[in-house]
Design a protein around this motif. Structure first.
Motif, mmCIF file in Angstrom:
data_model
loop_
_atom_site.group_PDB
_atom_site.id
_atom_site.type_symbol
_atom_site.label_atom_id
_atom_site.label_comp_id
_atom_site.label_asym_id
_atom_site.label_seq_id
_atom_site.Cartn_x
_atom_site.Cartn_y
_atom_site.Cartn_z
ATOM 1 N N SER A 32 -2.184 10.822 4.896
ATOM 2 C CA SER A 32 -2.406 9.327 4.965
ATOM 3 C C SER A 32 -0.972 8.792 4.856
ATOM 4 O O SER A 32 -0.723 7.622 5.518
ATOM 5 C CB SER A 32 -3.044 8.916 4.029
ATOM 6 N N GLN A 33 -0.283 9.301 3.997
ATOM 7 C CA GLN A 33 1.096 8.511 3.801
ATOM 8 C C GLN A 33 1.791 8.558 4.840
ATOM 9 O O GLN A 33 2.554 7.470 5.085
ATOM 10 C CB GLN A 33 1.799 9.053 2.534
ATOM 11 N N GLN B 240 -3.806 13.620 1.282
ATOM 12 C CA GLN B 240 -3.006 12.347 0.862
ATOM 13 C C GLN B 240 -1.815 12.201 1.660
ATOM 14 O O GLN B 240 -1.402 11.158 1.919
ATOM 15 C CB GLN B 240 -2.901 12.597 -0.534
ATOM 16 N N ARG C 204 -6.472 2.895 -2.557
ATOM 17 C CA ARG C 204 -5.828 2.935 -1.228
ATOM 18 C C ARG C 204 -6.797 2.918 -0.106
ATOM 19 O O ARG C 204 -6.124 2.172 0.944
ATOM 20 C CB ARG C 204 -5.179 4.546 -1.353
ATOM 21 N N SER D 123 0.810 -1.255 -0.190
ATOM 22 C CA SER D 123 -0.012 0.066 -0.142
ATOM 23 C C SER D 123 0.925 1.195 0.049
ATOM 24 O O SER D 123 0.471 2.257 -0.635
ATOM 25 C CB SER D 123 -1.057 -0.220 1.197
ATOM 26 N N THR D 124 1.921 1.125 0.753
ATOM 27 C CA THR D 124 2.878 2.406 0.800
ATOM 28 C C THR D 124 3.414 2.585 -0.513
ATOM 29 O O THR D 124 3.590 3.528 -1.168
ATOM 30 C CB THR D 124 4.016 2.154 1.924
ATOM 31 N N TYR E 289 1.301 4.039 -3.059
ATOM 32 C CA TYR E 289 0.982 5.504 -2.819
ATOM 33 C C TYR E 289 2.183 6.488 -2.948
ATOM 34 O O TYR E 289 1.999 7.448 -3.521
ATOM 35 C CB TYR E 289 0.637 5.579 -1.094
ATOM 36 N N ARG E 290 3.159 5.878 -2.683
ATOM 37 C CA ARG E 290 4.643 6.618 -3.254
ATOM 38 C C ARG E 290 4.554 6.936 -4.624
ATOM 39 O O ARG E 290 4.857 8.114 -5.098
ATOM 40 C CB ARG E 290 5.744 5.866 -2.654
ATOM 41 N N GLU F 121 0.584 6.163 7.617
ATOM 42 C CA GLU F 121 0.921 4.621 7.339
ATOM 43 C C GLU F 121 2.096 4.584 7.724
ATOM 44 O O GLU F 121 2.717 3.268 8.159
ATOM 45 C CB GLU F 121 0.686 4.513 6.033
ATOM 46 N N GLU F 122 3.378 5.313 7.217
ATOM 47 C CA GLU F 122 4.597 4.834 7.782
ATOM 48 C C GLU F 122 4.925 5.159 9.165
ATOM 49 O O GLU F 122 5.996 4.381 9.563
ATOM 50 C CB GLU F 122 5.741 5.841 6.878
ATOM 51 N N LYS G 186 4.541 11.627 -4.070
ATOM 52 C CA LYS G 186 5.893 11.615 -3.929
ATOM 53 C C LYS G 186 6.469 12.782 -3.159
ATOM 54 O O LYS G 186 6.542 13.914 -3.356
ATOM 55 C CB LYS G 186 6.737 11.374 -5.073
ATOM 56 N N ALA H 269 -4.347 6.729 9.207
ATOM 57 C CA ALA H 269 -3.726 6.620 7.770
ATOM 58 C C ALA H 269 -5.192 6.466 6.881
ATOM 59 O O ALA H 269 -5.534 6.883 5.718
ATOM 60 C CB ALA H 269 -2.841 5.660 7.455
#
Length: 214
Positions: free
Chosen positions: A169-170, A166, A201, A4-5, A8-9, A173-174, A13, A181
């Motif tokens: 959320s990224q 967005q 996502r 998922s990460t 999304y990257r 998640e990290e 970015k 997220a």
């Protein structure tokens, strides 16, 4: 890094500020308007011209239209229009600072990029997208807490900005806060139902929270 990460990257970015679609700086200087005959007459006669009422901000209407977009193509056009409006009214000094931040980010000089954005925010603190840009720099530098702090302020000023949601959320998640997220990813679809990869996502994050392999 989860699938998922990685997905999304590819969408959002923490990269170049100015050349990316998420942080476009308008290079066009504001046009100088010629004085109207009425204004000239008023200055000659010594009478002050009646003050014009400020025009309403068109961004809320564009945001409403984006929420109600019927097709991806319509949404993409409204996304571009909204981002242009967010970046309207930049001074020449602010634009120069944003360009300097972009160049520093290209060189991975995160401290210098952040300093340039600090100065840009001093000049125009009302521009939430600049704070979003500083959040990107902080995220790229590994300062997740600083990035989240910036996004909190940016979203308080501009809660309809899908790019801020967005990025939030990224980052969450990290940080392995999957609940946060997912909530941010869902908010992306509230403000921009046709956001690229938005629904995919949300589904991926929901699957991750359920403990199933993605």
């Amino acid at each position: 890094m989860t699938q998922s990460t990685a997905l999304y990257r590819a969408v959002v970015k923490p990269c170049l500020l100015i050349s990316s679609a998420a942080f476009v700086v308008l290079a066009i200087s504001p046009a100088r308007s010629e004085p109207s005959p009425q204004a000239t007459h008023s200055s000659v006669s010594g009478k002050a011209a009646p003050s014009a009422k400020p025009k309403p901000d068109p961004l809320p209407k564009v945001n409403d239209a984006l929420r109600a977009a019927k097709t991806p193509a319509e949404a993409r056009a409204l996304e571009r229009r909204a981002e242009t409006l967010r970046q309207k009214g930049l001074s020449a000094s602010t634009r120069l600072l944003l360009e300097n931040a972009d160049l520093s980010l290209k060189d991975h000089n995160y401290r210098k990029a952040e300093a340039a954005l600090d100065n840009a925010l001093v000049l125009q603190p009302d521009k939430a997208f600049i704070r979003r840009g500083r959040a990107r720099v902080r995220y790229a530098a590994g300062d997740f807490e600083g990035a989240i702090s910036d996004l909190g302020v940016a979203l308080q000023k501009d809660p309809d900005d899908p790019l801020s949601w967005q990025l939030l959320s990224q980052i969450e998640e990290e940080r392995h806060d999957m609940k946060a997220a997912l909530a941010a990813a869902q908010q992306v679809l509230v403000v921009d139902p046709w956001a690229a990869h938005g629904a995919k996502r949300v589904k991926a994050l929901q699957t991750a929270m359920d403990g199933r392999p993605i």
